[in-house]
Design an enzyme around this catalytic site. Structure first.
Site, PDB file in Angstrom:
ATOM      1  N   GLU B  57      -8.788  -7.626 -29.585  1.00  0.00           N
ATOM      2  CA  GLU B  57     -10.130  -7.913 -29.078  1.00  0.00           C
ATOM      3  C   GLU B  57     -10.175  -7.990 -27.566  1.00  0.00           C
ATOM      4  O   GLU B  57     -11.153  -7.564 -26.945  1.00  0.00           O
ATOM      5  CB  GLU B  57     -10.663  -9.199 -29.697  1.00  0.00           C
ATOM      6  N   HIS B 126     -13.816 -18.070 -39.941  1.00  0.00           N
ATOM      7  CA  HIS B 126     -14.691 -16.893 -40.062  1.00  0.00           C
ATOM      8  C   HIS B 126     -16.160 -17.280 -40.156  1.00  0.00           C
ATOM      9  O   HIS B 126     -16.954 -16.541 -40.728  1.00  0.00           O
ATOM     10  CB  HIS B 126     -14.347 -16.092 -41.324  1.00  0.00           C
TER      11      HIS B 126
END
Ligand SMILES: Cc1ncc(C[n+]2csc(CCOP(=O)(O)OP(=O)(O)O)c2C)c(N)n1
Ligand SMILES: [Mg+2]
Lengths: 323, 325
Positions: B57, B126
């Site tokens: 990322e 998440h």
């Protein structure tokens, strides 16, 4: 491999696969939810690595049900966690991706790809400092080897000679992305070569995995610093229950299923220890019974109390002050 | 059109007319994106412009910054908000500051998109929301799409603009249906009045707008009032004018957000009302937010950790009764 160990591994692989199929079934009924990552096809790796690394600490990923069981966590506590029940190994708060049990030196169950690697390295530092005589195994997928956390971990573990066994489960895919499309080569051990010795093993062969991980464990325990083991394997199912896995061709799947790790272990037991069909039937039945018991336990266990929502945000001592 | 189709269409139209527009992220190309937002684009524009990245990322956003410097217009997708934490250095130290530090010489026409929020039992790693942290970054435009029409228009304009835009989506909205009026562009910096009313202003954004709308009939019936519902849309900068007009009209403010209460984004809206509109308020504002806990896996605990339509209705009715409504 000793007969006792071979038998144990075979049983755990049978148990593991049946456990995963049961989890899949109960996902379909809605009793299990969220992201469910099945380990079917990778049982040799999960089981044999855990049995070989029978002392020391383990940090792993979200694809960890079988590893947790092979580590000694009871199947019913794992299944209950998948069901989100209070009897689950994480009290129903973690779910499938977050199995933790420090009594078994099992620290997750981490769902940030590569995020647990620096944690494993830090734990190895602690073990080295206390001269524990054992080290840490960090398990991760091929996909994790492309992130910064991975390279930082290799560097630090090597610079400080920390007892870390890096175990890469190379199943060639990170969800739908084949490793060779986003890395310059298939073998991720090449990335570790400048830092530490590396080993390659057939992850579909439990005996080979057991031997490789045992050897690697001895190496870190002797204080030589970290070591890298790469095991090539194959997941039979999609990445998770939300992935149909259509990016792999039927031929590719056929080739990988032809190397089935359970069949392979069966063959080994037949060849080396003359085990007969009745034995395998018996083990299958025993494994299935353990899974059925786990499912029943999970289904009948209570939901967490509402108050559980606020428990363990902080340690008890601190919570008392906060509230 | 579905929300994800609206996003897809916005990207598609921009890619069709400007070959500098590229998308990058994990599984955005061949796989079509894990929420299918980029489905079909690789077939049209090729792998060089629909870039499947490794799981990295920091590089996804960092490369996007470099691509923008190099003349491209990148749209970076982060698979789930939580993974954007690995890219915070690039978002905050690089993307948001280069224009300012270079005295305006460097422009970064880039978009970072991610889905966030509580979905269904995805557990603590998440399920998070980061609008509060990222709206606190000067130099970064933060938009949150709850409406399908807004998703299309705002994403398109985000791609066309020369400033970095953080485009927040919600995991439970991808299959939401809505009308898209392609021919009528909108101003993405403006809040949307979802429903007009005269007694109470309810401010929200992202998925909570839908939950508020579900709760509104009960609130109106129980209290015998009419509610005005505002979808903020642009979280930074904030459309203060729309808020001000509504609060002056109703004299009452409730802010609903999914994220944790402490340090939550809604505090900014309440602070604005308290500082600037104190004498227009007939009651102290109410904030409804998630609990200050990581999101648990178990479904009942998960639902207990965030506002739901039932809880929103009950809390507002209770508050209204003790506040003169
Ligand atoms: C930092 C981060 N980025 C992205 C994801 C989303 N994600 C979860 S698993 C996965 C693929 C991981 O592949 P690999 O490491 O090979 O492990 P495997 O699933 O094959 O066992 C991705 C991209 C994540 N969980 N964390
Ligand atoms: Mg993989």
């Amino acid at each position: 491999m000793e007969k006792r160990i071979a038998e144990e591994i075979y049983y755990l692989m049978e148990l593991g696969r049946r456990f995963e199929y049961a989890a899949k079934e109960h996902y379909m009924t809605g009793e299990i939810s969220g992201f469910l990552h099945l380990d079917i096809g990778q049982e040799a790796l999960s089981v044999a690595a855990m049995r070989a690394f029978d002392h020391g600490d383990v940090f792993t990923t979200y694809r960890e049900h079988i590893m947790a069981i092979a580590r000694g966590i009871e199947p019913k506590a794992v299944m209950a966690e998948l069901f989100g029940k209070t009897t689950g190994v994480s009290g129903g708060k973690g779910g499938s991706m977050h199995l933790f049990d420090p009594t078994h030196f099992f620290y997750g169950g981490d769902a940030i790809v590569g995020g647990h690697l620096p944690n494993a390295v830090g734990c190895a530092y602690a073990r080295k400092l206390e001269k524990a005589g054992h080290g840490v195994m960090a398990v991760f997928g091929d996909g994790a080897t492309n992130g910064g956390a991975f390279f930082e971990s290799l560097n630090i573990a090597s610079a400080w000679k920390l007892p870390v066994l890096f175990l890469c489960e190379n199943n060639r895919y990170a969800i739908g992305t084949e490793i060779t499309r986003v890395a310059p080569f298939l073998e991720q051990a090449k990335k570790a070569e400048p830092y530490m010795p590396t080993m390659e093993v057939d992850g579909m062969d439990a005996v080979a995995v057991y031997e490789a991980v045992s050897e690697a464990r001895d190496y870190i325990e002797k204080g030589h610093g970290p070591i890298f083991v790469e095991a090539f394997t194959c997941r039979y199912e999609g990445h998770s229950m939300s992935d149909a896995g259509t990016y792999r061709s039927p031929q590719e799947m056929q080739i990988c299923k032809a190397k089935d790790p359970i069949e392979r272990m069966k063959k080994y037991l037949k060849e080396y220890y003359n085990m007969e069909d009745a034995y395998f039937d018996e083990v299958g039945k025993k494994a299935q019974a353990a899974v059925d018991t786990a499912v029943e336990f999970a289904a009948q266990s209570p939901e967490p109390e509402a108050a559980a929502l606020f428990e363990h945000v902080f340690c008890k001592e601190c919570s008392d002050v906060v509230s | 059109m579905l929300y994800r189709e609206a996003l897809n269409r916005a990207i598609d139209e921009c890619m069709a007319v400007d070959e500098k527009v590229v998308i990058l992220g994990e599984d955005v190309g061949r796989y079509g994106g894990s929420y299918r937002v980029s489905e079909g684009l690789v077939a049209k524009y090729g792998e060089a412009r629909c870039i499947d990245t490794p799981i990295a990322e920091l590089s996804i956003v960092g490369n996007a910054v470099g691509m923008a410097i190099g003349g491209l217009r990148p749209i970076a997708e982060i698979m789930t908000a939580n993974f954007s934490l690995l890219a915070f250095d690039q978002i905050i130290n690089h993307a948001s500051k280069l224009h300012y530090m270079s005295n305006g010489k460097i422009r970064l026409p880039m978009v970072v998109r991610f889905p966030q929020g509580v979905s269904k039992q995805l557990a603590a790693q998440h399920s998070e929301s980061y609008e509060q942290m990222l709206s606190a970054v000067p130099g970064l435009i933060v938009w949150a799409a709850s409406d399908v029409n807004y998703a299309y228009h705002a994403l398109k304009q985000a791609i066309l603009m020369d400033d970095p835009v953080l485009f927040i989506e919600h995991e439970l909205l991808y299959n939401k249906k809505g009308e898209v009026d392609v021919d009528t562009p909108l101003d993405p910096f403006k809040a949307r009045i979802v429903k007009e009313g005269k007694d109470l202003t309810i401010v929200s954004y992202l998925k909570m707008v839908d939950d508020v709308m579900t709760a509104v009939p009960t609130i109106e019936k129980e209290l015998g009032i009419s509610c005005e519902v505002i979808d903020l849309q642009s979280l930074n900068p904030i459309d203060h004018a729309t808020l001000e007009a509504s609060i002056k009209k109703t004299g009452r403010l409730v802010v609903v957000e999914e994220d944790h209460y402490t340090g939550g984004y809604g505090a900014q809206i309440v602070s604005f009302a308290a500082e600037k509109l104190f004498y227009a308020l007939d009651a102290a504002p109410l904030r409804l937010a998630g609990e200050d806990v990581p999101i648990p896996y178990n479904r009942s605990l998960e639902l207990a950790s965030i506002p739901t339509p039932e809880k929103i209705a009950a809390r507002i009715v209770e508050w209204g009764k003790s506040n003169g409504l």
